[in-house]
Design an enzyme around this catalytic site. Structure first.
Site, PDB file in Angstrom:
ATOM      1  N   GLY A  14      29.671 -22.153   2.567  1.00 18.55           N
ATOM      2  CA  GLY A  14      29.547 -20.954   1.734  1.00 18.55           C
ATOM      3  C   GLY A  14      30.755 -20.034   1.870  1.00 18.55           C
ATOM      4  N   GLN A  15      30.703 -18.940   1.131  1.00 25.62           N
ATOM      5  CA  GLN A  15      31.808 -17.970   1.177  1.00 25.62           C
ATOM      6  C   GLN A  15      32.101 -17.519   2.614  1.00 25.62           C
ATOM      7  OE1 GLN A  15      32.484 -13.922  -1.157  1.00 25.62           O
ATOM      8  NE2 GLN A  15      30.943 -13.578   0.410  1.00 25.62           N
ATOM      9  N   GLN A  88      18.920 -19.263   1.932  1.00 24.12           N
ATOM     10  CA  GLN A  88      18.814 -19.109   0.480  1.00 24.12           C
ATOM     11  C   GLN A  88      19.141 -17.635   0.284  1.00 24.12           C
ATOM     12  OE1 GLN A  88      18.827 -18.313  -2.782  1.00 24.12           O
ATOM     13  NE2 GLN A  88      16.795 -17.440  -2.452  1.00 24.12           N
ATOM     14  N   SER A 130      20.892  -8.522   6.736  1.00 24.81           N
ATOM     15  CA  SER A 130      21.363  -8.068   5.424  1.00 24.81           C
ATOM     16  C   SER A 130      20.907  -6.644   5.125  1.00 24.81           C
ATOM     17  CB  SER A 130      20.776  -9.003   4.361  1.00 24.81           C
ATOM     18  OG  SER A 130      20.797  -8.390   3.090  1.00 24.81           O
ATOM     19  N   GLU A 132      19.784  -5.824   2.445  1.00 22.66           N
ATOM     20  CA  GLU A 132      18.559  -5.960   1.641  1.00 22.66           C
ATOM     21  C   GLU A 132      17.326  -5.636   2.472  1.00 22.66           C
ATOM     22  OE1 GLU A 132      17.391  -7.125  -1.649  1.00 22.66           O
ATOM     23  OE2 GLU A 132      19.290  -6.153  -2.031  1.00 22.66           O
ATOM     24  N   TYR A 154      13.427 -12.439  -0.344  1.00 16.18           N
ATOM     25  CA  TYR A 154      14.652 -12.615   0.446  1.00 16.18           C
ATOM     26  C   TYR A 154      14.738 -11.543   1.539  1.00 16.18           C
ATOM     27  CZ  TYR A 154      19.534 -12.280   1.775  1.00 16.18           C
ATOM     28  OH  TYR A 154      20.688 -12.192   2.522  1.00 16.18           O
ATOM     29  N   ASN A 183      26.756  -5.744   1.094  1.00 16.21           N
ATOM     30  CA  ASN A 183      27.310  -6.758   0.177  1.00 16.21           C
ATOM     31  C   ASN A 183      28.788  -7.012   0.459  1.00 16.21           C
ATOM     32  OD1 ASN A 183      24.929  -5.498  -0.972  1.00 16.21           O
ATOM     33  ND2 ASN A 183      25.352  -6.698  -2.801  1.00 16.21           N
ATOM     34  N   ARG A 196      31.046 -11.694  -8.878  1.00 18.15           N
ATOM     35  CA  ARG A 196      31.800 -12.868  -9.332  1.00 18.15           C
ATOM     36  C   ARG A 196      31.484 -13.178 -10.794  1.00 18.15           C
ATOM     37  NH1 ARG A 196      34.117 -17.774  -7.374  1.00 18.15           N
ATOM     38  NH2 ARG A 196      35.725 -18.161  -8.935  1.00 18.15           N
ATOM     39  N   ALA A 285      11.428  -6.109  -8.642  1.00 21.05           N
ATOM     40  CA  ALA A 285      11.551  -4.892  -7.820  1.00 21.05           C
ATOM     41  C   ALA A 285      13.027  -4.782  -7.452  1.00 21.05           C
ATOM     42  CB  ALA A 285      10.695  -4.978  -6.564  1.00 21.05           C
TER      43      ALA A 285
HETATM   44  O1  G4F Z   1      25.204  -9.521  -6.602  1.00 22.71           O
HETATM   45  P1  G4F Z   1      23.752  -9.427  -6.420  1.00 22.71           P
HETATM   46  O2  G4F Z   1      22.949 -10.609  -6.861  1.00 22.71           O
HETATM   47  O3  G4F Z   1      23.552  -9.089  -4.886  1.00 22.71           O
HETATM   48  P2  G4F Z   1      22.324  -8.470  -4.047  1.00 22.71           P
HETATM   49  O4  G4F Z   1      21.027  -8.706  -4.723  1.00 22.71           O
HETATM   50  O5  G4F Z   1      22.682  -7.052  -3.748  1.00 22.71           O
HETATM   51  O6  G4F Z   1      22.356  -9.338  -2.720  1.00 22.71           O
HETATM   52  C1  G4F Z   1      23.568  -9.705  -2.089  1.00 22.71           C
HETATM   53  O7  G4F Z   1      23.869  -8.783  -1.070  1.00 22.71           O
HETATM   54  C2  G4F Z   1      22.938  -8.765   0.027  1.00 22.71           C
HETATM   55  C3  G4F Z   1      23.427  -7.708   1.022  1.00 22.71           C
HETATM   56  O8  G4F Z   1      22.864  -6.475   0.653  1.00 22.71           O
HETATM   57  C4  G4F Z   1      22.848 -10.137   0.648  1.00 22.71           C
HETATM   58  F1  G4F Z   1      21.989 -10.105   1.679  1.00 22.71           F
HETATM   59  C5  G4F Z   1      22.399 -11.130  -0.393  1.00 22.71           C
HETATM   60  O9  G4F Z   1      22.353 -12.434   0.159  1.00 22.71           O
HETATM   61  C6  G4F Z   1      23.412 -11.105  -1.533  1.00 22.71           C
HETATM   62  O10 G4F Z   1      24.643 -11.554  -1.021  1.00 22.71           O
HETATM   63  O11 G4F Z   1      23.165  -8.160  -7.178  1.00 22.71           O
HETATM   64  C7  G4F Z   1      23.703  -6.864  -6.980  1.00 22.71           C
HETATM   65  C8  G4F Z   1      23.075  -5.891  -7.952  1.00 22.71           C
HETATM   66  C9  G4F Z   1      21.543  -5.942  -8.011  1.00 22.71           C
HETATM   67  O12 G4F Z   1      21.043  -4.638  -8.038  1.00 22.71           O
HETATM   68  C10 G4F Z   1      21.235  -6.617  -9.348  1.00 22.71           C
HETATM   69  O13 G4F Z   1      20.013  -6.220  -9.942  1.00 22.71           O
HETATM   70  O14 G4F Z   1      23.523  -6.228  -9.265  1.00 22.71           O
HETATM   71  C11 G4F Z   1      22.422  -6.139 -10.160  1.00 22.71           C
HETATM   72  N1  G4F Z   1      22.694  -6.970 -11.340  1.00 22.71           N
HETATM   73  C12 G4F Z   1      22.785  -6.495 -12.599  1.00 22.71           C
HETATM   74  N2  G4F Z   1      23.013  -7.534 -13.439  1.00 22.71           N
HETATM   75  C13 G4F Z   1      22.873  -8.301 -11.328  1.00 22.71           C
HETATM   76  C14 G4F Z   1      23.075  -8.662 -12.670  1.00 22.71           C
HETATM   77  N3  G4F Z   1      22.895  -9.202 -10.336  1.00 22.71           N
HETATM   78  C15 G4F Z   1      23.139 -10.505 -10.668  1.00 22.71           C
HETATM   79  N4  G4F Z   1      23.201 -11.420  -9.676  1.00 22.71           N
HETATM   80  N5  G4F Z   1      23.324 -10.902 -11.973  1.00 22.71           N
HETATM   81  C16 G4F Z   1      23.298 -10.014 -13.020  1.00 22.71           C
HETATM   82  O15 G4F Z   1      23.465 -10.395 -14.169  1.00 22.71           O
END
Ligand code: G4F
Length: 329
Positions: A14-15, A88, A130, A132, A154, A183, A196, A285
């Site tokens: 992974g990254q 995951q 995390s 989270e 998660y 993050n 990304r 949520a």
């Molecule tokens: O990039 P995300 O999917 O990251 P998220 O959910 O914050 O989790 C990442 O960071 C955590 C550390 O806090 C890690 F533990 C976890 O494994 C992962 O690496 O989403 C970031 C934000 C969220 O609020 C999401 O609702 O972006 C918002 N978002 C808006 N549109 C989206 C999108 N996220 C994703 N993935 N895709 C969208 O289209």
């Protein structure tokens, strides 16, 4: 000269695993990685991020869902440090299949800890906690003492892994640390994560390969740092004489909208013309705002991030532009 330290990294493909492997190799470690058998069977797809390291590391097939396979690997090598990064890790997926997420993230962590306790109780253990876990935040900024309120399967699985790690430290006197990482991103980030997804689509739009970017909640705010800085923090934590837990964060919060604005701005485009809100990407949520207070690791271990938010966005967009241009040649 003392012999090289032996490190085991789960999730090495992974990254974070790939950056950590590079850093440990630079420090003279002997690096081993636990990978799923399928990664060894299809190395061109599954080991892309560590392709340049393959002749300097040793990969072992095992499964986070199988205690015997983990036990067998740990029984055969005298590891000094174990970085347990495999999980995951996609929050949205955990809503679709909470059971697999729990199984891999909780049992996988428990199998690692139990096997180490049985076979290598002196091996140092790192758990990838995390931000989270803070979920619906109880205070701002979040620090090591902030109560957890996870908002996804998660997040719940990470709280369980964190508690297991602390319990092994306290019950069996093992060296077990948790990094509570906010993050962290970079050009090796998976395309499913929002940063990304944005940088790759900005590059595709700029080069005429896409016309829009569909996203969910643009108002969610995250504390984004560079993964390279955060893997450095993992190693630092494992060198301190006493095992402890640390928040790793930049201390700055930006919305998904801010990330879009900056990423599109990087190539001279206005995000408002391309970004479309799509309900499909909303979560049942949401974690609305995260921002970490990393005073403890900064003061105690002297950790400092090298990248700013602006540098992170720029590097990701530039890397995606270059990679598409290269693939076209
Ligand atoms: O990039 P995300 O999917 O990251 P998220 O959910 O914050 O989790 C990442 O960071 C955590 C550390 O806090 C890690 F533990 C976890 O494994 C992962 O690496 O989403 C970031 C934000 C969220 O609020 C999401 O609702 O972006 C918002 N978002 C808006 N549109 C989206 C999108 N996220 C994703 N993935 N895709 C969208 O289209």
């Amino acid at each position: 000269m003392s012999p090289a330290k032996k490190a085991l990294i789960t999730g090495i493909t992974g990254q974070d695993g790939s950056y950590l492997a590079e850093q440990l190799l630079d420090l003279g470690y002997e690096v081993h990685g636990l990978v799923r058998r399928v990664a060894l069977e299809m190395p061109e797809h599954r080991t892309e991020r560590i392709a340049h390291l393959l002749d300097r590391i040793t990969l072992h097939p095992a499964s986070m869902e199988s205690y015997p396979s983990i036990f067998h690997l740990i029984s055969r090598h005298e590891f000094d440090e174990c970085y347990h990064l495999a999980a995951q890790s996609f929050v949205a997926e955990s809503f679709r299949d909470g059971f697999s997420t729990m199984n891999i993230n909780i049992n996988g962590t428990h199998y690692m800890l139990a096997a180490l306790r049985e076979l290598r109780p002196k091996c140092r253990f790192y758990f990838a906690g995390s931000s989270e876990m803070f979920g619906k935040v109880r205070e701002t900024p979040q620090r090591e003492t902030t109560p957890f309120y996870p908002r996804s399967p998660y997040g719940i699985s990470k709280v369980a892994g964190f508690e297991l790690t602390r319990n092994y430290r306290e019950a069996y006197d093992m060296y077990c640390v948790s990094g509570i990482l906010f993050n962290h991103e970079g050009p090796r980030r998976g395309f499913e994560f929002v940063t990304r997804k944005i940088s790759a689509t900005v590059a595709r739009i700029k080069l005429g390969l896409a016309t829009e970017l569909r996203l969910g909640n643009l108002d969610a705010q995250r504390d984004w740092g560079h993964a390279k800085d955060y893997t450095r923090a993992m190693h630092l934590m494992m060198q301190y004489p006493e095992a402890d837990d640390y928040v790793v964060a930049s201390g700055e919060s930006h919305s998904v909208r801010d990330f879009c604005e900056r990423a599109f701005g990087e190539v001279g485009l206005d995000y408002e013309k391309y970004v479309k809100v799509d309900e499909r990407f909303y979560r049942p949520a949401e974690v609305d705002q995260l921002v970490g207070d990393s005073t403890k690791i900064r003061k105690q271990l002297g950790w400092q991030p090298e990248y700013t938010f602006e540098q992170l966005v720029k590097e990701m967009v530039q890397a995606d532009l270059e990679s598409i241009e290269k693939s076209r040649q």
